[in-house]
Design a protein around this motif. Structure first.
Motif, PDB file in Angstrom:
ATOM      1  N   TYR A 269       0.823  -1.214   0.000  1.00 54.47           N
ATOM      2  CA  TYR A 269       0.000   0.000   0.000  1.00 54.47           C
ATOM      3  C   TYR A 269       0.860   1.268   0.000  1.00 54.47           C
ATOM      4  N   GLY A 270       2.133   1.103  -0.261  1.00 53.07           N
ATOM      5  CA  GLY A 270       3.003   2.267  -0.396  1.00 53.07           C
ATOM      6  C   GLY A 270       3.499   2.852   0.911  1.00 53.07           C
ATOM      7  N   LEU A 271       3.340   2.130   2.033  1.00 51.08           N
ATOM      8  CA  LEU A 271       3.817   2.665   3.314  1.00 51.08           C
ATOM      9  C   LEU A 271       5.338   2.568   3.389  1.00 51.08           C
ATOM     10  N   ARG A 272       5.958   3.583   4.030  1.00 56.78           N
ATOM     11  CA  ARG A 272       7.422   3.589   4.163  1.00 56.78           C
ATOM     12  C   ARG A 272       7.828   3.028   5.528  1.00 56.78           C
ATOM     13  N   PRO A 273       8.661   1.962   5.552  1.00 61.76           N
ATOM     14  CA  PRO A 273       9.107   1.401   6.834  1.00 61.76           C
ATOM     15  C   PRO A 273       9.985   2.402   7.592  1.00 61.76           C
ATOM     16  N   VAL A 274       9.940   2.328   8.906  1.00 62.34           N
ATOM     17  CA  VAL A 274      10.747   3.244   9.728  1.00 62.34           C
ATOM     18  C   VAL A 274      12.232   2.862   9.757  1.00 62.34           C
ATOM     19  N   PRO A 275      12.580   1.568   9.934  1.00 63.40           N
ATOM     20  CA  PRO A 275      14.019   1.234  10.055  1.00 63.40           C
ATOM     21  C   PRO A 275      14.816   1.752   8.853  1.00 63.40           C
ATOM     22  N   ALA A 276      15.872   2.486   9.140  1.00 62.78           N
ATOM     23  CA  ALA A 276      16.616   3.156   8.070  1.00 62.78           C
ATOM     24  C   ALA A 276      18.105   2.995   8.269  1.00 62.78           C
ATOM     25  N   GLN A 277      18.810   2.986   7.157  1.00 62.60           N
ATOM     26  CA  GLN A 277      20.265   2.931   7.191  1.00 62.60           C
ATOM     27  C   GLN A 277      20.733   4.031   6.248  1.00 62.60           C
ATOM     28  N   GLY A 278      21.425   5.021   6.795  1.00 64.44           N
ATOM     29  CA  GLY A 278      21.863   6.151   5.984  1.00 64.44           C
ATOM     30  C   GLY A 278      20.691   6.882   5.338  1.00 64.44           C
ATOM     31  N   GLY A 279      19.528   6.896   6.040  1.00 62.00           N
ATOM     32  CA  GLY A 279      18.383   7.651   5.551  1.00 62.00           C
ATOM     33  C   GLY A 279      17.486   6.884   4.585  1.00 62.00           C
ATOM     34  N   SER A 280      17.949   5.725   4.075  1.00 63.91           N
ATOM     35  CA  SER A 280      17.106   4.924   3.176  1.00 63.91           C
ATOM     36  C   SER A 280      16.569   3.724   3.946  1.00 63.91           C
ATOM     37  N   PRO A 281      15.454   3.123   3.458  1.00 66.43           N
ATOM     38  CA  PRO A 281      14.920   1.946   4.169  1.00 66.43           C
ATOM     39  C   PRO A 281      16.010   0.892   4.395  1.00 66.43           C
ATOM     40  N   ALA A 282      16.076   0.381   5.615  1.00 67.99           N
ATOM     41  CA  ALA A 282      17.130  -0.581   5.982  1.00 67.99           C
ATOM     42  C   ALA A 282      16.832  -1.947   5.379  1.00 67.99           C
ATOM     43  N   PRO A 283      17.871  -2.748   5.066  1.00 66.66           N
ATOM     44  CA  PRO A 283      17.651  -4.131   4.607  1.00 66.66           C
ATOM     45  C   PRO A 283      16.883  -4.922   5.674  1.00 66.66           C
ATOM     46  N   PRO A 284      16.114  -5.931   5.227  1.00 70.49           N
ATOM     47  CA  PRO A 284      15.244  -6.690   6.151  1.00 70.49           C
ATOM     48  C   PRO A 284      15.959  -7.263   7.377  1.00 70.49           C
ATOM     49  N   GLU A 285      17.259  -7.589   7.285  1.00 72.56           N
ATOM     50  CA  GLU A 285      17.902  -8.177   8.471  1.00 72.56           C
ATOM     51  C   GLU A 285      18.001  -7.186   9.626  1.00 72.56           C
ATOM     52  N   PHE A 286      17.811  -5.898   9.345  1.00 76.76           N
ATOM     53  CA  PHE A 286      17.833  -4.894  10.416  1.00 76.76           C
ATOM     54  C   PHE A 286      16.430  -4.519  10.889  1.00 76.76           C
ATOM     55  N   ARG A 287      15.423  -5.265  10.407  1.00 75.74           N
ATOM     56  CA  ARG A 287      14.064  -5.057  10.912  1.00 75.74           C
ATOM     57  C   ARG A 287      13.851  -6.020  12.060  1.00 75.74           C
ATOM     58  N   SER A 288      13.467  -5.503  13.227  1.00 76.63           N
ATOM     59  CA  SER A 288      13.218  -6.366  14.368  1.00 76.63           C
ATOM     60  C   SER A 288      11.963  -7.194  14.130  1.00 76.63           C
ATOM     61  N   PRO A 289      12.033  -8.520  14.382  1.00 78.54           N
ATOM     62  CA  PRO A 289      10.825  -9.349  14.277  1.00 78.54           C
ATOM     63  C   PRO A 289       9.789  -8.992  15.345  1.00 78.54           C
ATOM     64  N   ALA A 290      10.154  -8.102  16.273  1.00 83.64           N
ATOM     65  CA  ALA A 290       9.239  -7.762  17.359  1.00 83.64           C
ATOM     66  C   ALA A 290       8.080  -6.897  16.897  1.00 83.64           C
ATOM     67  N   THR A 291       8.306  -6.071  15.891  1.00 79.86           N
ATOM     68  CA  THR A 291       7.242  -5.170  15.451  1.00 79.86           C
ATOM     69  C   THR A 291       7.549  -4.619  14.071  1.00 79.86           C
ATOM     70  N   ALA A 292       6.490  -4.388  13.301  1.00 82.63           N
ATOM     71  CA  ALA A 292       6.647  -3.611  12.077  1.00 82.63           C
ATOM     72  C   ALA A 292       6.375  -2.156  12.439  1.00 82.63           C
ATOM     73  N   ALA A 293       7.090  -1.236  11.819  1.00 84.41           N
ATOM     74  CA  ALA A 293       6.901   0.199  12.078  1.00 84.41           C
ATOM     75  C   ALA A 293       6.880   0.922  10.742  1.00 84.41           C
ATOM     76  N   PHE A 294       5.848   1.717  10.542  1.00 83.31           N
ATOM     77  CA  PHE A 294       5.682   2.448   9.278  1.00 83.31           C
ATOM     78  C   PHE A 294       5.438   3.923   9.561  1.00 83.31           C
TER      79      PHE A 294
END
Ligand code: PLP
Length: 365
Positions: A276-301
């Motif tokens: 639906y075009g939502l932007r994930p919060v986890p970021a690396q250098g200002g761009s969306p972070a690769p999935p391995e840096f997304r915590s399985p504890a929660t999605a954040a948008f």
């Protein structure tokens, strides 16, 4: 009224074994069955944390465990380093300051993944401690803790590395000793799927040798003495200890499968949001972070353009679900949705459908 289902990253939907255990009669805490349960939970958690040291149980929320670790391992005037990139890493800095430590903060934009080399660059000869947050629940980031500790200890092998693993324990791989951590903290109302009320403080060999009696209630040295005999120094939340034993008994033998399942559930939330075009919060250098840096504890948008958090949360509540908003500088800018608690497969499907229906209602198909 039907109660709402918690898609919040703590507290969470309870494990059925915990609910069953909690409906039992009150057990006195100075009895043999209580001591057995206490020791079994300490032993189970030692394996979950991945340490040859000790795990202490405190009757407190997770923050109580953080404060106990700070006061038990450090003295006023000690220099410590704290990268701050969210609500919980900021909490380490605040707790350390309240204990009179000299805190060197590395301020990062909230949601950024830690850069191990940038952290290590700030480690000096006088740095006695490094406080990290493995899963930064306020932003959904899973930080590279092992790499950061390795880089920091390469510069100063004497420093004590302490991590908040409150929402990585039972959700992402945690192996305290192998990650170079001297101490780690977690709590009952997150990945263990229990009610709030217990904090877990894991201490490795070095931390055990450095432990000093500090404080009165949150005194790890005193607790260690009692807990080696299977008792808390005061009245522990023994009902939660009994429930923890039940959940650990079913969770530990299948921990790897459980972690894979939790990661898969969280990735489904991200996949749906991104569709639906939502932007994930986890970021690396200002761009969306690769999935391995997304915590399985929660999605954040980030909230979609023109949608207020109140309206989004309201659309979930009308369908029987509670989600969480942002904290600190992210308040009113993001939302968080989590499968951290217990969800049977059909409940996962129902919640995913509700998320899709909410996005459709607010954004159109
Ligand atoms: C929940 C949480 C804590 C502890 O919070 P309490 O409300 O004191 O239990 C600490 N760190 C993280 C990352 C958390 O998610």
């Amino acid at each position: 009224m039907r109660r709402e289902v918690l898609l919040t990253p703590g507290p969470v939907e309870l494990h059925p074994r915990a609910r069953l255990s909690l409906s039992g009669p009150q057990l006195h805490h100075r009895t043999e069955p209580a001591r057995e349960a206490f020791l079994a939970v300490r032993e189970g958690l030692r394996s979950a944390f991945g340490t040859a040291g000790e795990v202490l149980l405190l009757t407190a929320s997770g923050t109580g465990g953080m404060e106990a670790a700070v006061r038990g391992l450090f003295s006023p005037g000690d220099r410590v380093l704290v990268p701050v990139s969210g609500k919980f890493s900021e909490r380490w800095a605040e707790i350390a300051e309240a204990a009179g430590l000299l805190v060197d903060r590395i301020e990062l934009p909230w949601g950024e993944v830690l850069d191990p080399e940038a952290v290590a660059a700030r480690v000096g000869d006088g740095t006695r401690g490094l406080f990290l947050t493995h899963s930064e629940t306020s932003t959904g980031v899973l930080n590279p803790v092992a790499e950061t500790v390795r880089a920091a200890k390469a510069k100063n092998p004497d420093l004590f590395a302490v991590a908040d693993v409150v929402t990585s324990l039972f959700l992402a791989p945690v192996a305290m000793d192998a990650m170079g951590l001297d101490a780690a903290v977690a709590g009952s109302q997150k990945g263990l799927m229990l009610p709030p009320g217990l904090a877990f403080v894991a201490l490795g060999e070095r931390a055990l040798s450095a432990l000093r009696p500090a404080g009165y209630y949150l005194n790890l040295a005193r607790e260690l003495e009692s807990q080696q005999k299977g008792e808390g120094a005061y009245t522990p939340a023994i009902n939660l200890v009994l429930a923890a034993r039940e959940v650990l008994a079913v969770l530990l033998p299948v921990l790897d499968e459980h972690l894979a399942e939790k990661r898969g559930q969280n990735e489904r939330l991200y996949a749906l949001g991104e569709r639906y075009g939502l932007r994930p919060v986890p970021a690396q250098g200002g761009s969306p972070a690769p999935p391995e840096f997304r915590s399985p504890a929660t999605a954040a948008f980030y909230l979609p353009e023109g949608v207020a958090y109140r309206d989004l949360a309201g659309a979930f509540l009308r369908r029987g679900y509670r989600i969480a908003g942002g904290q600190g500088p992210l308040k009113g800018r993001i939302f968080r949705i989590s499968f951290m608690g217990y969800f049977a497969p059909e409940e996962v499907e129902r919640a995913i459908s509700a998320f899709a229906a909410v996005l459709e209602e607010l954004l159109g198909p």
